[in-house]
Scaffold this motif. Structure first.
Motif, PDB file in Angstrom:
ATOM      1  N   THR A 255      70.107  45.184  12.564  1.00  0.00           N
ATOM      2  CA  THR A 255      71.511  44.587  11.952  1.00  0.00           C
ATOM      3  C   THR A 255      70.699  43.275  11.181  1.00  0.00           C
ATOM      4  N   PRO A 256      71.402  42.309  10.276  1.00  0.00           N
ATOM      5  CA  PRO A 256      70.876  41.516   9.750  1.00  0.00           C
ATOM      6  C   PRO A 256      70.540  40.506  11.136  1.00  0.00           C
ATOM      7  N   GLU A 257      71.350  40.061  12.161  1.00  0.00           N
ATOM      8  CA  GLU A 257      71.060  39.368  13.065  1.00  0.00           C
ATOM      9  C   GLU A 257      69.994  39.722  14.321  1.00  0.00           C
TER      10      GLU A 257
ATOM     11  N   LEU B   9      55.721  28.817  21.424  1.00  0.00           N
ATOM     12  CA  LEU B   9      56.322  29.335  23.074  1.00  0.00           C
ATOM     13  C   LEU B   9      56.387  28.090  24.323  1.00  0.00           C
ATOM     14  N   THR B  10      57.303  27.935  24.689  1.00  0.00           N
ATOM     15  CA  THR B  10      57.491  26.117  25.420  1.00  0.00           C
ATOM     16  C   THR B  10      58.350  27.104  26.770  1.00  0.00           C
ATOM     17  N   ALA B  11      58.054  25.908  27.537  1.00  0.00           N
ATOM     18  CA  ALA B  11      58.992  26.496  29.061  1.00  0.00           C
ATOM     19  C   ALA B  11      60.525  25.842  28.658  1.00  0.00           C
ATOM     20  N   ASP B  12      60.800  25.171  27.666  1.00  0.00           N
ATOM     21  CA  ASP B  12      62.476  25.311  27.145  1.00  0.00           C
ATOM     22  C   ASP B  12      62.474  26.016  26.168  1.00  0.00           C
ATOM     23  N   ARG B  13      61.172  26.958  25.606  1.00  0.00           N
ATOM     24  CA  ARG B  13      61.801  28.326  24.266  1.00  0.00           C
ATOM     25  C   ARG B  13      60.613  29.452  24.706  1.00  0.00           C
ATOM     26  N   PRO B  14      61.215  29.921  25.785  1.00  0.00           N
ATOM     27  CA  PRO B  14      60.798  31.124  26.608  1.00  0.00           C
ATOM     28  C   PRO B  14      61.043  32.842  25.144  1.00  0.00           C
ATOM     29  N   MET B  15      59.936  33.508  24.917  1.00  0.00           N
ATOM     30  CA  MET B  15      60.432  34.878  24.514  1.00  0.00           C
ATOM     31  C   MET B  15      61.522  34.833  23.740  1.00  0.00           C
ATOM     32  N   GLU B  16      61.992  35.373  22.653  1.00  0.00           N
ATOM     33  CA  GLU B  16      63.048  35.111  22.213  1.00  0.00           C
ATOM     34  C   GLU B  16      63.353  37.036  21.593  1.00  0.00           C
ATOM     35  N   THR B  17      63.772  37.396  22.117  1.00  0.00           N
ATOM     36  CA  THR B  17      64.242  38.561  21.319  1.00  0.00           C
ATOM     37  C   THR B  17      66.102  38.633  20.983  1.00  0.00           C
ATOM     38  N   ARG B  18      66.198  39.257  20.789  1.00  0.00           N
ATOM     39  CA  ARG B  18      68.010  39.494  20.715  1.00  0.00           C
ATOM     40  C   ARG B  18      68.659  41.026  19.219  1.00  0.00           C
TER      41      ARG B  18
ATOM     42  N   ALA C 251      49.681  33.640  25.065  1.00  0.00           N
ATOM     43  CA  ALA C 251      50.488  33.486  24.168  1.00  0.00           C
ATOM     44  C   ALA C 251      51.080  31.854  23.980  1.00  0.00           C
ATOM     45  N   VAL C 252      51.386  31.052  22.702  1.00  0.00           N
ATOM     46  CA  VAL C 252      51.548  29.851  22.495  1.00  0.00           C
ATOM     47  C   VAL C 252      52.165  29.887  21.373  1.00  0.00           C
ATOM     48  N   TRP C 253      52.541  31.328  20.370  1.00  0.00           N
ATOM     49  CA  TRP C 253      53.531  31.449  19.655  1.00  0.00           C
ATOM     50  C   TRP C 253      54.118  33.079  19.893  1.00  0.00           C
ATOM     51  N   GLN C 254      55.470  32.519  19.340  1.00  0.00           N
ATOM     52  CA  GLN C 254      56.148  33.645  19.461  1.00  0.00           C
ATOM     53  C   GLN C 254      56.425  33.531  17.874  1.00  0.00           C
ATOM     54  N   LEU C 255      56.428  35.183  17.065  1.00  0.00           N
ATOM     55  CA  LEU C 255      57.039  35.403  15.787  1.00  0.00           C
ATOM     56  C   LEU C 255      58.125  36.849  16.097  1.00  0.00           C
ATOM     57  N   LEU C 256      59.808  35.319  15.589  1.00  0.00           N
ATOM     58  CA  LEU C 256      60.251  37.015  15.281  1.00  0.00           C
ATOM     59  C   LEU C 256      60.338  36.962  14.146  1.00  0.00           C
ATOM     60  N   TRP C 257      61.129  38.290  14.189  1.00  0.00           N
ATOM     61  CA  TRP C 257      61.064  39.567  13.095  1.00  0.00           C
ATOM     62  C   TRP C 257      62.389  40.123  12.909  1.00  0.00           C
ATOM     63  N   ASN C 258      61.857  40.833  11.755  1.00  0.00           N
ATOM     64  CA  ASN C 258      63.218  41.887  11.949  1.00  0.00           C
ATOM     65  C   ASN C 258      63.066  42.706  10.954  1.00  0.00           C
ATOM     66  N   ASN C 259      63.320  44.564  10.989  1.00  0.00           N
ATOM     67  CA  ASN C 259      63.056  45.152   9.743  1.00  0.00           C
ATOM     68  C   ASN C 259      64.748  45.784   9.124  1.00  0.00           C
ATOM     69  N   PRO C 260      64.852  45.375   8.448  1.00  0.00           N
ATOM     70  CA  PRO C 260      66.672  45.562   7.942  1.00  0.00           C
ATOM     71  C   PRO C 260      66.169  47.133   7.733  1.00  0.00           C
ATOM     72  N   ARG C 261      65.722  48.186   7.709  1.00  0.00           N
ATOM     73  CA  ARG C 261      65.960  49.477   7.225  1.00  0.00           C
ATOM     74  C   ARG C 261      66.108  50.023   8.435  1.00  0.00           C
ATOM     75  N   ILE C 262      66.041  49.150   9.614  1.00  0.00           N
ATOM     76  CA  ILE C 262      66.823  50.159  11.586  1.00  0.00           C
ATOM     77  C   ILE C 262      67.549  49.154  11.633  1.00  0.00           C
TER      78      ILE C 262
END
Length: 89
Positions: free
Chosen positions: A47-49, A80-89, A34-45
């Motif tokens: 929180t916005p952040e 996806l780079t060494a200084d920007r690993p997979m983000e989840t929050r 993987a060289v990309w990360q796609l950040l997503w959110n399901n607003p039904r389940i």
């Protein structure tokens, strides 16, 4: 009786990093790095952040974006780079 998988989850695999390597693409059956990360959110389940992330190889990034945009879930696509690993929050 065996549990049935949730609807739609068969399209994706969990991004499993190779030993010391980058995560692999989340598209089912794809084992490319993987060289990309796609950040997503399901607003039904979520929180916005809240952000969930799928990993993608170059071949599947457009497919993931289209899938998430069609459902109103896509938030951002980041490299996806060494200084920007997979983000989840």
């Amino acid at each position: 009786m065996a549990a049935r998988p949730a609807a739609g989850l068969g399209l994706f695999g969990a991004p499993q990093p190779a030993a010391g390597g980058p995560p692999v693409c989340s598209r089912k059956g794809c084992r490319n790095d993987a060289v990309w990360q796609l950040l997503w959110n399901n607003p039904r389940i979520h929180t916005p952040e809240r952000r969930k992330a799928w990993a993608s190889c170059p071949d599947h990034v457009e497919w993931f974006e289209e899938y998430l945009r069609d459902r109103g879930l896509w938030k951002e696509t980041l490299p996806l780079t060494a200084d920007r690993p997979m983000e989840t929050r």
